[in-house]
Design a protein around this motif. Structure first.
Motif, PDB file in Angstrom:
ATOM      1  N   ARG A   6      22.685 -28.804  40.617  1.00  0.00           N
ATOM      2  CA  ARG A   6      23.704 -27.868  41.683  1.00  0.00           C
ATOM      3  C   ARG A   6      23.418 -28.274  43.070  1.00  0.00           C
ATOM      4  N   VAL A   7      24.344 -28.555  43.473  1.00  0.00           N
ATOM      5  CA  VAL A   7      24.377 -28.891  44.938  1.00  0.00           C
ATOM      6  C   VAL A   7      25.145 -27.629  45.883  1.00  0.00           C
ATOM      7  N   LEU A   8      24.511 -27.531  46.813  1.00  0.00           N
ATOM      8  CA  LEU A   8      25.217 -26.517  48.089  1.00  0.00           C
ATOM      9  C   LEU A   8      25.672 -27.520  49.108  1.00  0.00           C
ATOM     10  N   HIS A   9      27.150 -27.462  49.188  1.00  0.00           N
ATOM     11  CA  HIS A   9      27.644 -27.864  50.459  1.00  0.00           C
ATOM     12  C   HIS A   9      27.971 -27.061  51.370  1.00  0.00           C
ATOM     13  N   VAL A  10      27.706 -27.177  52.754  1.00  0.00           N
ATOM     14  CA  VAL A  10      28.030 -26.456  53.668  1.00  0.00           C
ATOM     15  C   VAL A  10      29.087 -27.315  54.682  1.00  0.00           C
ATOM     16  N   ASP A  11      30.165 -26.752  55.087  1.00  0.00           N
ATOM     17  CA  ASP A  11      30.909 -27.394  56.032  1.00  0.00           C
ATOM     18  C   ASP A  11      32.253 -26.651  56.148  1.00  0.00           C
ATOM     19  N   ASP A  12      32.935 -26.627  57.249  1.00  0.00           N
ATOM     20  CA  ASP A  12      33.990 -25.749  57.367  1.00  0.00           C
ATOM     21  C   ASP A  12      35.379 -26.499  57.513  1.00  0.00           C
ATOM     22  N   ASN A  13      35.207 -27.761  57.189  1.00  0.00           N
ATOM     23  CA  ASN A  13      36.424 -28.672  57.097  1.00  0.00           C
ATOM     24  C   ASN A  13      36.916 -28.852  55.878  1.00  0.00           C
ATOM     25  N   SER A  38      29.604 -21.586  56.505  1.00  0.00           N
ATOM     26  CA  SER A  38      28.741 -21.436  57.700  1.00  0.00           C
ATOM     27  C   SER A  38      27.330 -21.417  57.526  1.00  0.00           C
ATOM     28  N   VAL A  39      26.599 -21.248  58.548  1.00  0.00           N
ATOM     29  CA  VAL A  39      24.940 -21.574  58.411  1.00  0.00           C
ATOM     30  C   VAL A  39      24.555 -20.150  57.383  1.00  0.00           C
ATOM     31  N   THR A  40      25.134 -19.287  57.921  1.00  0.00           N
ATOM     32  CA  THR A  40      24.683 -17.769  57.409  1.00  0.00           C
ATOM     33  C   THR A  40      24.969 -17.558  55.857  1.00  0.00           C
ATOM     34  N   ASP A  41      26.161 -17.905  55.485  1.00  0.00           N
ATOM     35  CA  ASP A  41      26.654 -18.027  54.074  1.00  0.00           C
ATOM     36  C   ASP A  41      25.767 -18.992  53.584  1.00  0.00           C
ATOM     37  N   GLY A  42      25.446 -20.267  53.859  1.00  0.00           N
ATOM     38  CA  GLY A  42      24.536 -21.125  53.119  1.00  0.00           C
ATOM     39  C   GLY A  42      23.489 -20.582  53.052  1.00  0.00           C
ATOM     40  N   THR A  43      22.771 -20.005  53.924  1.00  0.00           N
ATOM     41  CA  THR A  43      21.313 -19.564  53.848  1.00  0.00           C
ATOM     42  C   THR A  43      21.178 -18.439  52.681  1.00  0.00           C
ATOM     43  N   GLU A  44      22.321 -17.680  52.707  1.00  0.00           N
ATOM     44  CA  GLU A  44      22.356 -16.286  51.831  1.00  0.00           C
ATOM     45  C   GLU A  44      22.362 -16.931  50.425  1.00  0.00           C
ATOM     46  N   ARG A  45      23.175 -18.045  50.032  1.00  0.00           N
ATOM     47  CA  ARG A  45      23.402 -18.664  48.857  1.00  0.00           C
ATOM     48  C   ARG A  45      21.959 -19.317  48.258  1.00  0.00           C
ATOM     49  N   PRO A  61      30.003 -23.612  62.488  1.00  0.00           N
ATOM     50  CA  PRO A  61      30.524 -22.759  63.472  1.00  0.00           C
ATOM     51  C   PRO A  61      29.486 -22.165  64.161  1.00  0.00           C
ATOM     52  N   GLU A  62      28.452 -21.591  63.456  1.00  0.00           N
ATOM     53  CA  GLU A  62      27.216 -21.010  64.218  1.00  0.00           C
ATOM     54  C   GLU A  62      26.169 -21.449  64.615  1.00  0.00           C
ATOM     55  N   ARG A  63      25.794 -23.058  64.243  1.00  0.00           N
ATOM     56  CA  ARG A  63      24.769 -23.546  65.010  1.00  0.00           C
ATOM     57  C   ARG A  63      25.060 -25.196  63.930  1.00  0.00           C
ATOM     58  N   THR A  64      24.133 -25.977  64.703  1.00  0.00           N
ATOM     59  CA  THR A  64      24.490 -27.284  64.234  1.00  0.00           C
ATOM     60  C   THR A  64      23.677 -27.538  62.900  1.00  0.00           C
ATOM     61  N   GLY A  65      23.992 -28.661  62.233  1.00  0.00           N
ATOM     62  CA  GLY A  65      23.512 -29.083  61.004  1.00  0.00           C
ATOM     63  C   GLY A  65      21.910 -29.407  61.136  1.00  0.00           C
ATOM     64  N   ILE A  66      21.463 -29.663  62.125  1.00  0.00           N
ATOM     65  CA  ILE A  66      20.221 -29.728  62.604  1.00  0.00           C
ATOM     66  C   ILE A  66      19.294 -28.613  62.783  1.00  0.00           C
ATOM     67  N   GLY A  67      20.290 -27.598  63.347  1.00  0.00           N
ATOM     68  CA  GLY A  67      19.562 -26.233  63.079  1.00  0.00           C
ATOM     69  C   GLY A  67      19.536 -25.616  61.658  1.00  0.00           C
ATOM     70  N   PHE A  68      20.462 -25.929  60.893  1.00  0.00           N
ATOM     71  CA  PHE A  68      20.324 -25.391  59.575  1.00  0.00           C
ATOM     72  C   PHE A  68      19.423 -25.978  58.882  1.00  0.00           C
ATOM     73  N   LEU A  69      19.209 -27.409  59.043  1.00  0.00           N
ATOM     74  CA  LEU A  69      18.043 -28.093  58.326  1.00  0.00           C
ATOM     75  C   LEU A  69      16.777 -27.504  58.707  1.00  0.00           C
ATOM     76  N   GLU A  70      16.509 -27.250  59.918  1.00  0.00           N
ATOM     77  CA  GLU A  70      15.161 -26.408  60.406  1.00  0.00           C
ATOM     78  C   GLU A  70      15.045 -25.148  59.628  1.00  0.00           C
ATOM     79  N   ALA A  71      16.153 -24.445  59.461  1.00  0.00           N
ATOM     80  CA  ALA A  71      15.964 -23.219  58.728  1.00  0.00           C
ATOM     81  C   ALA A  71      15.664 -23.459  57.358  1.00  0.00           C
ATOM     82  N   VAL A  72      16.131 -24.515  56.647  1.00  0.00           N
ATOM     83  CA  VAL A  72      15.791 -24.774  55.278  1.00  0.00           C
ATOM     84  C   VAL A  72      14.599 -25.187  55.113  1.00  0.00           C
ATOM     85  N   ARG A  73      14.130 -26.002  56.038  1.00  0.00           N
ATOM     86  CA  ARG A  73      12.665 -26.675  56.079  1.00  0.00           C
ATOM     87  C   ARG A  73      11.624 -25.521  55.894  1.00  0.00           C
ATOM     88  N   GLU A  74      12.158 -24.344  56.756  1.00  0.00           N
ATOM     89  CA  GLU A  74      11.117 -23.119  56.933  1.00  0.00           C
ATOM     90  C   GLU A  74      10.782 -22.702  55.574  1.00  0.00           C
TER      91      GLU A  74
END
Length: 664
Positions: A6-13, A38-45, A61-74
């Motif tokens: 199962r792969v989660l793909h986060v992108d608005d394009n 979006s980052v929020t939708d991805g985090t919830e999933r 839309p909400e933050r960069t992919g680096i910001g999302f990566l940092e949230a995932v690593r936490e």
């Protein structure tokens, strides 16, 4: 792999989302892709279900992919995370690696980036930690303190990279950092040179293992593969790899890391499975810093070469070239400025523009600089003062310069020595003065006695009847014609100053009234407007029309055609010639690259060998001609910037073409 991935793909394009889903699901059985925009939708999933891998874009839309990566690593420190973007850079890659990205891929890299992404996802999932019975990843023990210390030391090394002034120095810093910071004693840097990867820097342990590192060529070894594809390669055991360079080598594990277009960093170990994910991540961080430094040197070299080329080109100019700041100080100049002024480069750097001019012209220069800065462009003439106190007349043209934000940054200028032009203008002024004296003599001092002579001749005719008096009258008429033509010839070359739009047909009809045209017919075949000095255009047309009538018709007074002797005669009897009328036509010349008008007749024409001679001063085919008529035509044409030529008309007569006019 038997379990579904199962792969989660986060992108608005939407385009990228469709391409990723196609590459993963349709090309690889057992893969399911869920998307979030979006980052929020991805985090919830992620919090609501278990995933084997995250693929994320950078510009979310909400933050960069680096910001999302940092949230995932936490939340999920071991979950494979692939950053897939076409808006990245070396700086983005460095931040991603520092934040713990599993893989960093460029969407615009390689010929099949989406297929490469699919392979990467399968690889990182296979290499990842085992999942528990709930499908969650179990964290592996990591020495975070050691990893953070290595990253901190690598960032310190980045400053050394930025201070490096040569590629060899960057290569040595890379080798030393891999050995001392990453604890990878067997490593070497190879740089690309055409179709070769040649060794630049390597450690002592490499020397002990294999001697001097080899030179790799296309298709020769795993090192060339990594360089050619631009992808990091990790080999746990190369002993059975058919693409290895040396089948007898003691090296078992390798990390091969591209340095952009510059070369590769090769890291080896004699033990199999010697490198883990952390080792690869830290090595990638090191190569990002090295590649950034090499790119910087490339840019600096290109800028330096471009500036040297521009300086060389500007130094070849005979004109002065300079760039000034908004305060009037010099920023840059070519070598012509110190050559002309006699000041050294050091002295020029301390001077302002206005100091190169006499005091009475400095306000003019100040105003010219203000105009260039405020209006965009200006031209001014002034005397340039040299270090020896001499003054040289120059014409300066300045153009405004702006910076990348559109703000006024200064002006660029060209200075041209106009000494010769000024000398020519002075000579021309003196010539004009002498010409004025000449025309004054012709128009007054010659006409006045001629008028007295003509008056006395009239008195003499009342007292006696003699053929000799008729000859005197004809001589007076000849003299007056010569005076008129001399004046017209002198004034024909004067500068054209009264340019306006005039109708060619109207002026032709007006001039026709002054031509003795009893034996000629006029046909006007154009109604175009021309830009000309009306008075001079009238003289030009009148001369051409008169020439067509006089040389296109017969000489009825003498009973013979005077122009026969000069190549412009007709055949036939005198009676036929007396009754035949000449047709004079005026029309437009509108060829692909020529614009103007013509005056043509159906007379005997002009032989080719004589067509250029007719414009010579004093050339005439008639007894009464002064030889100035067509010379005046050419001078008037020259004064307008036109060209006048003679050729043959459609009926075999003469055709004069005046071209070089602005297109209709």
């Amino acid at each position: 792999m038997t379990d579904r991935i199962r792969v989660l793909h986060v992108d608005d394009n939407p385009t990228v989302v469709d391409a990723v889903e196609t590459a993963l699901e349709r090309e690889h059985d057992g893969v399911t892709v869920e998307t979030a925009s979006s980052v929020t939708d991805g985090t919830e999933r992620l919090d609501g279900g278990s995933f084997d891998c995250v693929v994320s874009g950078y510009d979310l839309p909400e933050r960069t992919g680096i910001g999302f990566l940092e949230a995932v690593r936490e939340r999920y420190p071991d979950l494979p995370f692939v950053l897939f973007t076409d808006e990245g850079s070396e700086a983005v890659a460095s931040k991603a690696i520092s934040a713990g990205v599993t893989e960093y891929l460029r969407a615009d890299g390689g010929s099949e980036p989406y297929a490469h992404l699919a392979d990467t996802v399968l690889h990182v999932v296979e290499q990842g930690p085992e999942r528990d019975e709930r499908g969650r990843f179990e964290s592996e023990a990591r020495d975070d303190t050691q990893r953070e210390r290595a990253i901190e030391e690598l960032h310190t090394t980045a400053r050394a990279f930025m201070r490096a002034t040569s590629e060899d120095a960057i290569a040595q810093i890379t080798v030393d950092a891999a050995r001392d910071i990453l604890d990878m004693p067997s490593n070497a840097v190879h740089f690309a040179d055409g179709d070769e990867l040649y060794p630049v820097a390597w450690t002592e342990q490499v020397e002990q293992l294999i001697g001097t590192p080899p030179v790799f060529t296309p298709g020769n070894g795993l090192a060339w593969q990594a360089f050619d594809t631009g992808e990091t390669q990790v080999h746990d055991d190369i002993s059975s790899n058919p693409d290895r360079y040396n089948s007898e080598t003691d090296i078992r594990s390798e990390i091969l890391l591209p340095l952009g277009d510059h070369g590769v960093l090769l890291i080896g170990s004699c033990a199999a499975n010697a490198f883990d994910g952390t080792d690869v991540t830290l090595a990638q961080t090191l190569t990002v810093h090295a590649t950034t430094a090499l790119d910087r040197l490339d840019r600096e070299r290109q800028l330096r070469e471009e500036r040297e080329f521009i300086d060389q080109a500007l130094d070849t100019l005979d004109d002065l070239f300079y760039v000034i700041n908004t305060d009037g100080s010099f920023r840059r100049w070519n070598k012509r400025l110190p050559e002309v002024t006699g000041y050294s480069d050091a002295e020029i750097s301390e001077l302002e523009v206005c100091e190169f001019f006499p005091a009475d012209e400095r306000e003019t220069i100040h105003e010219a600089i203000r105009q260039a800065l405020n209006q965009g462009r200006t031209t001014v003439e002034a005397k340039l003062r040299t270090a020896d106190g001499e003054f040289v007349p120059y014409e300066f043209t300045g153009t405004r310069l702006t910076d990348t934000d559109g703000e006024i940054a200064g002006a660029v200028g060209i200075g041209r020595d106009i000494s010769q032009r000024k000398a020519y203008e002075q000579r021309l002024e003196r010539q004009n003065e002498r010409l004025d004296e000449f025309t004054s003599i012709v128009s007054h001092d010659l006409r006045n006695p001629l008028t007295v002579a003509e008056g006395n001749l009239d008195l003499a005719k009342t007292e006696c009847d003699s053929d000799y008096l008729d000859e005197v009258a004809r001589a007076h008429e000849r003299m007056r014609t010569l005076i008129d033509d001399l004046l017209a010839f002198a004034r024909a070359g004067e500068t054209v100053i009264d340019i306006e739009s005039v109708g060619l047909a109207d002026i032709v009809q007006e001039c026709w009234q002054t031509v003795e045209a009893d034996l000629a017919t006029l046909v006007v075949e154009t109604d175009r407007q021309v830009q000309a000095d009306p008075a001079k255009l009238r003289r030009l047309l009148a001369n051409l029309l008169r020439n067509a009538v006089e040389h296109g018709s017969t000489n009825s007074r003498s009973g013979t055609d005077d122009s026969v002797e000069h190549g412009r005669g007709r055949t036939g009897s005198d009676d036929e010639q007396d009754t035949e009328k000449t047709t004079v036509s005026v029309g437009a010349v509108e060829d692909a690259d020529r614009h103007g008008f013509y005056v043509a007749d159906d007379g005997p024409g002009i032989p080719p060998d004589d067509r250029e001679r007719v414009f010579e001063e004093g050339y005439s085919t008639g007894e009464d001609g002064t030889g100035f008529g067509l010379k005046i035509v050419r001078r008037i044409a020259d004064a307008h910037g036109w060209t006048v030529t003679v050729t043959e008309s459609e009926s075999g007569g003469a055709r004069f073409e005046v071209t070089g006019l602005e297109p209709a």
